[in-house]
Scaffold this motif. Structure first.
Motif, PDB file in Angstrom:
ATOM      1  N   LYS A  77     -96.512  23.374   7.224  1.00 41.04           N
ATOM      2  CA  LYS A  77     -95.328  22.585   7.527  1.00 41.04           C
ATOM      3  C   LYS A  77     -95.380  22.052   8.962  1.00 41.04           C
ATOM      4  CE  LYS A  77     -92.283  26.139   7.077  1.00 41.04           C
ATOM      5  NZ  LYS A  77     -93.117  27.383   7.189  1.00 41.04           N
TER       6      LYS A  77
ATOM      7  N   ALA B 204     -94.667  25.130   1.982  1.00 45.23           N
ATOM      8  CA  ALA B 204     -93.213  25.218   1.906  1.00 45.23           C
ATOM      9  C   ALA B 204     -92.636  24.341   0.805  1.00 45.23           C
ATOM     10  CB  ALA B 204     -92.599  24.828   3.259  1.00 45.23           C
ATOM     11  N   SER B 205     -93.495  23.729   0.014  1.00 47.52           N
ATOM     12  CA  SER B 205     -93.025  22.897  -1.106  1.00 47.52           C
ATOM     13  C   SER B 205     -94.197  22.723  -2.066  1.00 47.52           C
ATOM     14  CB  SER B 205     -92.564  21.522  -0.608  1.00 47.52           C
ATOM     15  OG  SER B 205     -93.680  20.773  -0.137  1.00 47.52           O
TER      16      SER B 205
ATOM     17  N   GLY C  81     -95.228  19.895  -2.981  1.00 49.97           N
ATOM     18  CA  GLY C  81     -96.011  18.802  -2.394  1.00 49.97           C
ATOM     19  C   GLY C  81     -97.056  19.338  -1.433  1.00 49.97           C
ATOM     20  N   GLU C  82     -96.626  20.232  -0.533  1.00 53.58           N
ATOM     21  CA  GLU C  82     -97.597  20.845   0.383  1.00 53.58           C
ATOM     22  C   GLU C  82     -98.638  21.653  -0.384  1.00 53.58           C
ATOM     23  OE1 GLU C  82     -95.059  21.312   4.564  1.00 53.58           O
ATOM     24  OE2 GLU C  82     -95.846  23.103   3.570  1.00 53.58           O
TER      25      GLU C  82
ATOM     26  N   ALA D 229     -93.593  29.881   0.454  1.00 54.75           N
ATOM     27  CA  ALA D 229     -92.319  30.460   0.874  1.00 54.75           C
ATOM     28  C   ALA D 229     -91.268  29.368   0.975  1.00 54.75           C
ATOM     29  CB  ALA D 229     -92.481  31.148   2.232  1.00 54.75           C
ATOM     30  N   GLY D 230     -90.015  29.767   0.992  1.00 55.24           N
ATOM     31  CA  GLY D 230     -88.919  28.803   1.123  1.00 55.24           C
ATOM     32  C   GLY D 230     -87.726  29.233   0.303  1.00 55.24           C
ATOM     33  N   PRO D 231     -86.519  29.086   0.867  1.00 49.71           N
ATOM     34  CA  PRO D 231     -85.324  29.605   0.199  1.00 49.71           C
ATOM     35  C   PRO D 231     -84.862  28.749  -0.971  1.00 49.71           C
ATOM     36  CG  PRO D 231     -84.692  28.445   2.193  1.00 49.71           C
ATOM     37  CD  PRO D 231     -86.195  28.434   2.145  1.00 49.71           C
ATOM     38  N   GLY D 232     -85.419  27.545  -1.119  1.00 51.08           N
ATOM     39  CA  GLY D 232     -84.898  26.646  -2.144  1.00 51.08           C
ATOM     40  C   GLY D 232     -85.977  26.083  -3.032  1.00 51.08           C
ATOM     41  N   LYS D 233     -86.885  26.951  -3.517  1.00 55.36           N
ATOM     42  CA  LYS D 233     -87.887  26.447  -4.461  1.00 55.36           C
ATOM     43  C   LYS D 233     -87.173  26.064  -5.756  1.00 55.36           C
ATOM     44  CE  LYS D 233     -90.887  30.161  -2.729  1.00 55.36           C
ATOM     45  NZ  LYS D 233     -89.858  31.205  -2.452  1.00 55.36           N
ATOM     46  N   THR D 234     -87.461  24.870  -6.265  1.00 57.27           N
ATOM     47  CA  THR D 234     -86.822  24.473  -7.522  1.00 57.27           C
ATOM     48  C   THR D 234     -87.542  25.148  -8.694  1.00 57.27           C
ATOM     49  OG1 THR D 234     -88.277  22.580  -7.825  1.00 57.27           O
ATOM     50  CG2 THR D 234     -86.252  22.207  -6.561  1.00 57.27           C
TER      51      THR D 234
ATOM     52  N   GLU E  96     -90.862  23.585  -9.117  1.00 56.75           N
ATOM     53  CA  GLU E  96     -91.844  24.017  -8.117  1.00 56.75           C
ATOM     54  C   GLU E  96     -92.373  25.412  -8.460  1.00 56.75           C
ATOM     55  OE1 GLU E  96     -91.041  22.012  -3.853  1.00 56.75           O
ATOM     56  OE2 GLU E  96     -89.467  23.391  -4.479  1.00 56.75           O
TER      57      GLU E  96
ATOM     58  N   ILE F 289     -79.358  25.284  -6.454  1.00 57.21           N
ATOM     59  CA  ILE F 289     -80.442  25.928  -7.193  1.00 57.21           C
ATOM     60  C   ILE F 289     -80.423  27.437  -7.029  1.00 57.21           C
ATOM     61  CG2 ILE F 289     -82.010  23.972  -7.374  1.00 57.21           C
ATOM     62  CD1 ILE F 289     -83.453  24.908  -4.957  1.00 57.21           C
TER      63      ILE F 289
ATOM     64  N   VAL G  98     -77.720  27.578  -2.083  1.00 54.09           N
ATOM     65  CA  VAL G  98     -78.966  26.904  -1.704  1.00 54.09           C
ATOM     66  C   VAL G  98     -79.103  25.672  -2.591  1.00 54.09           C
ATOM     67  CG1 VAL G  98     -81.445  27.161  -1.358  1.00 54.09           C
ATOM     68  CG2 VAL G  98     -79.958  29.176  -1.204  1.00 54.09           C
TER      69      VAL G  98
ATOM     70  N   CYS H 145     -83.026  23.289   1.206  1.00 58.89           N
ATOM     71  CA  CYS H 145     -84.189  24.002   0.683  1.00 58.89           C
ATOM     72  C   CYS H 145     -85.282  24.192   1.728  1.00 58.89           C
ATOM     73  CB  CYS H 145     -84.745  23.258  -0.516  1.00 58.89           C
ATOM     74  SG  CYS H 145     -85.337  21.591  -0.132  1.00 58.89           S
TER      75      CYS H 145
ATOM     76  N   CYS I 246     -87.379  25.512   4.981  1.00 61.87           N
ATOM     77  CA  CYS I 246     -87.607  26.847   5.520  1.00 61.87           C
ATOM     78  C   CYS I 246     -87.285  26.854   7.012  1.00 61.87           C
ATOM     79  CB  CYS I 246     -89.069  27.205   5.260  1.00 61.87           C
ATOM     80  SG  CYS I 246     -89.310  28.933   4.965  1.00 61.87           S
TER      81      CYS I 246
ATOM     82  N   LEU J 275     -91.685  18.831   5.386  1.00 62.74           N
ATOM     83  CA  LEU J 275     -91.982  19.844   4.372  1.00 62.74           C
ATOM     84  C   LEU J 275     -92.428  19.296   3.026  1.00 62.74           C
ATOM     85  CD1 LEU J 275     -91.011  21.708   6.582  1.00 62.74           C
ATOM     86  CD2 LEU J 275     -89.759  23.010   4.882  1.00 62.74           C
ATOM     87  N   GLY J 276     -92.679  17.971   2.967  1.00 58.19           N
ATOM     88  CA  GLY J 276     -93.396  17.438   1.808  1.00 58.19           C
ATOM     89  C   GLY J 276     -92.633  17.398   0.503  1.00 58.19           C
ATOM     90  N   HIS J 277     -91.308  17.309   0.581  1.00 57.66           N
ATOM     91  CA  HIS J 277     -90.529  17.165  -0.659  1.00 57.66           C
ATOM     92  C   HIS J 277     -90.502  15.701  -1.083  1.00 57.66           C
ATOM     93  CE1 HIS J 277     -89.072  21.281  -0.839  1.00 57.66           C
ATOM     94  NE2 HIS J 277     -88.977  21.238   0.479  1.00 57.66           N
TER      95      HIS J 277
END
Lengths: 409, 409
Positions: free
Chosen positions: A66, A87-88, A90-91, A108-113, A116, B300, B312, B358, B360, B399-401
Motif C-alpha cells: 500500500k 490491502a485489497s 486489486g493489490e 489485511a484490512g478491516p473492510g474486505k468485501t 475480495e 459490509i 465497516v 475499508c 487499512c 490501496l488499489g480499490h
C-alpha cells in the motif's frame, strides 16, 4: 534532519541532485515532462541491505505494498523481500503478477468485501481475518471453492503504542479482533479452518526505537497467551512494523540498530523457545520505500505579493497530499524541499520563499517560507521522502491535470 | 442542519431515500455496485431555478467545474448556466466538448503552464491572467498563433473576506495580481492585448450573507478604481462567488435572498452607472452542485470493539477525503450521514456508531460516534453534500480499490 541530509544518500553531480546515477536535469529530459516521481533503485537496495544486516536472519521481511504499488517497485522488491502484504484484491492481483508464491502474500484490512475474500481464498494467500463476519465468509468461500483457506488472525492488542504517527491498536478499533476475544474466537473457528498464526500491529510511522521495542516485546507476550488456544503450533508471527522515517526538520531517524538488537533478543529467546515452528515477520512499507523516492516539479512562475515570494510549480497537492499537510497531520510542517539543480548555492538573498502548486486553492502549499537558493522559472524543485504514500495517496484527478510520470531508476 | 434536513430535498419512498425519483435500493441495483456517487438532476435544477429567481437578470452565472467535472454534469449545466470556469487545459477541453462558445469559458489558476496558455489562446477562451509572466506568455502565444487573445486580470484584492472556508484574497497570495500593482500592469500591457475586465475573488465556502455582500460591495469599489486604467470600457466583471453550503450540524444555510438583494442594489446602481457595458458574473461551483450529490456505500461488517460499535463500509476516505476530515479542515466534524434504507427508524438502542471505510488506516473515518438507526450488513449508508469536491478531490487510487461509479439521475 535538514533537506541537505536527505540529499546525501542520492549524492550530487555538478550542483545537481543525482538520481539513478544521472544528474536531475538529464533524468528530467529522459522522463520527458514534469512533474514526476522518481525512485532510486540504489537507495532502495541500500535500505534493504541495511535491514538484512541489522535484523536477525530468521526474521522475514514483508513489503506492505500500500505504501507504493508501482508495478516496477513491487516486482523489484518481490525478489528482495520474503513476503508482500496487500490491502485489497486489486493489490493482491498485482502482487501475484510478480510471481511470488501465494503463501508468501498476506491480505489485511478491516473492510474486505465478500468478493475480495472469495478471490483471496481462490488465490491461496494468507487472509488476516479481522472479525467473526470475515472468518465466516472465508470458511464459506473455502467450502464453495473446495479450497482450504490460509488464515491468520489480526489481533487488536490490549496495549497502545505511544508516539505513533497513526495509532492502529489498543482501545476500541475497527482493526482486528480484540485480544480478549481471541480465545473464544479460536475455540469456535480454529478446528474448522487452519489458523497459521497472528498479526499484531499497533501503530505506524514511529521514530522511537524504545517504543517499537516495547511494542514488539508486549506483542510476543500477548501471542504467548493466545497461541495456547491454537490446535497446532504457531507458524506465522507477524509483528507488524511501524518503523518511521523523518519528514520534518524536527524528526530524527529511527535507531534501527536498537530495534534490531531487541528483536534479536526476542527471536533468539522467547520466540524460539515458545514458538519453535514460527516464522517471525516484520512488515514494512514506508520504511522500505519512502526514502528512495523524490517528487520533481518545475518552477513556472516566480511572483512577489505584498512582501512574500512565491515559486509556483507545475505540480501540487494533487500529487502531494501529505506534503501539503492534508493527510492526517494535525499541524502542517514543511517536508524536505530543495532546488534540485542548485545544490550548494547560497540561500536567496531576497529571503524565504513559499513553494505553491498550480491548483486554484490555498491548500496547495508545498513549502511555507523556506530558505532556498534563488530559484527561477524552469528550475526544478525536489521534495524528498516521496517513495511512500505519495502518488496513490493523493487526489490526482483534482482539477483535471495530467497524471504525473513515475520512474524507477 | 441535521442529516434529516439534508434528506428533505430528495424526499423518501417507503423509508428509503429517493434519488432521481427512485428508491435508493432500486437505484443501487441499477448502478450495479457500491460505492457510488449519485447526483439528482431535480435537486440540481431546483438550485439553478432558485438562483435565477433570486439573482438580478443581468447577472450571468458561471459554473466553476473544478467542483464536479463529471461530463454529464458539465453537459447538463452548459445549457442552464451562462458560462463555465475551468482550472486546467484538461477541464477546458471538457468544457468546450459541451458546445459552449469559447468566449463564455474562463480559465483561472495561478500555475497555468506555457502549453496550457497556448491551448487557451488557440481556443479563444477568456484567460484570467494572474502575473506578469502569464500575460507575457499569452501575448507571445497570440503572436505565434496569429490570434488575438481574450484576457481578464485576476486581482488579489486589498481586503480579505472573513469567515471563509478558504481565504483566497487579501494579504500576500499566489492568486492574481495585487490590486495596487494593477494600474502599472495595465499601463504596460493593456495596449498590447485586449483586457476585457477583472476577476476578483476573495474566499470560498462562506455561509454569512452579510460578509459576502460586503465583499461584493468592496469588489465593485475596487474595480471602480482599477477600470479607469483600461483603455476601453469594462465588459467583464467577475465578482467571484464563495457561496457556501452547510456540512456540519453547526452550519446554517446561506441566506441567498440577502445576498441577492445586495447584488441587485449593486447591479442596478453602481455597476450600471459606472460600467454600462459590463456583464456582471457570479462564479459558483460548490453552491451549484454540492447539494445535489450523495455518496452511497454498503455496510459490509458490523463489529464491536471495547464498547464502541463500528459499521465497516465498502467505500471510504479514498472517495471521501473531505468527509474524513482531511481536506483542509482544522477540526474534523461529522458530515450529514444517514442509513439510506432506514429513514424514520429510531436510533440504534445500542448507542452511537462510527462509520469507517475499508482502508487499512485510522484516517478512514466517515462518521464518528453518530446516533443512527440500527444498521447491519448490506444496509446502505448515505453521505450528503457530495456533489462538489467529492470524487475528484479524493485519493481514489489509494490501496488499489476499484473506482466508484458515478451517475446523474
Amino acid at each position: 534532519m535538514t533537506p541537505h541530509d536527505h540529499a546525501a544518500p542520492f549524492g550530487t553531480i555538478d550542483a545537481e541532485l543525482r538520481i539513478g546515477g544521472q544528474p536531475l536535469s538529464r533524468l528530467t529530459a529522459r522522463v520527458g515532462r514534469t512533474p514526476f516521481f522518481a525512485y532510486d533503485r540504489g537507495v532502495l537496495d541500500t535500505r534493504i541491505d541495511e535491514l538484512r544486516s541489522a535484523l536477525p536472519p530468521q526474521v522475514e521481511l514483508s513489503y506492505a505494498m500500500k505504501a507504493n504499488p508501482m508495478p516496477a517497485i513491487v516486482q523489484h522488491l518481490s525478489s528482495r523481500v520474503d513476503r508482500i502484504d496487500v490491502a485489497s484484491a486489486g493489490e493482491m492481483q498485482h502482487a501475484l503478477d510478480t510471481g511470488i508464491r501465494p503463501e508468501k502474500v498476506s491480505f489485511a484490512g478491516p473492510g474486505k468485501t465478500p468478493e475480495e475474500i472469495r478471490q483471496a481464498v481462490a488465490a491461496g494467500v494468507i487472509i488476516e481475518v479481522e472479525s467473526p463476519t470475515e472468518i465466516a465468509r472465508v470458511v464459506a468461500a473455502g467450502d464453495a471453492l473446495g479450497v482450504a483457506p490460509r488464515v491468520a488472525v489480526r489481533v487488536n492488542p490490549d496495549f497502545a503504542v505511544k508516539d505513533s504517527g497513526m495509532r492502529m491498536g489498543g482501545g476500541p478499533q475497527q482493526f482486528g479482533i480484540d485480544a480478549e476475544h481471541v480465545p473464544a474466537f479460536l475455540a469456535e473457528w480454529a478446528r474448522r479452518v487452519e489458523v497459521v498464526g497472528f498479526h499484531i500491529f499497533a501503530g505506524s510511522q514511529n521514530l522511537n526505537a524504545e517504543i517499537i521495542a516495547e511494542a514488539q516485546e508486549r506483542t510476543v507476550d500477548l501471542v504467548t497467551t493466545l497461541a495456547v488456544h491454537l490446535p497446532k503450533p504457531l507458524r506465522y508471527l507477524n509483528l507488524g512494523g511501524g518503523f518511521g522515517i523523518p519528514y520534518t526538520e524536527r524528526d530524527r531517524p529511527l535507531d534501527l540498530a536498537a530495534v534490531a538488537e531487541n528483536l534479536r533478543r526476542l527471536v533468539d529467546g522467547p520466540i524460539r523457545d515458545r514458538f519453535p515452528e514460527a516464522t517471525p515477520v516484520i512488515e514494512l512499507g514506508r520504511y522500505l520505500v519512502g526514502e528512495c523516492g523524490v517528487y520533481v516539479t518545475r518552477v513556472i512562475d516566480r511572483k512577489t505579493s505584498r512582501g512574500k515570494t512565491f515559486l509556483v510549480v507545475d505540480g501540487g497537492m494533487h500529487h502531494q497530499l501529505a506534503a501539503s499537510g492534508n493527510f492526517g497531520q494535525a499541524i502542517r510542517r514543511n517536508y524536505p524541499v530543495i532546488v534540485g539543480n542548485r545544490i550548494g548555492a547560497p540561500s536567496d538573498a531576497a529571503g524565504p520563499v513559499s513553494v505553491v502548486g498550480c491548483l486554484c486553492t490555498p491548500l496547495d502549499l508545498l513549502a511555507d517560507q523556506m530558505e532556498l537558493p534563488r530559484a527561477d522559472i524552469d528550475d526544478l524543485i525536489v521534495i524528498f521522502q516521496q517513495g511512500a504514500y505519495g502518488l496513490t495517496a493523493s487526489p490526482t484527478a483534482f482539477l483535471g491535470h495530467p497524471a504525473p510520470a513515475e520512474v524507477l531508476v
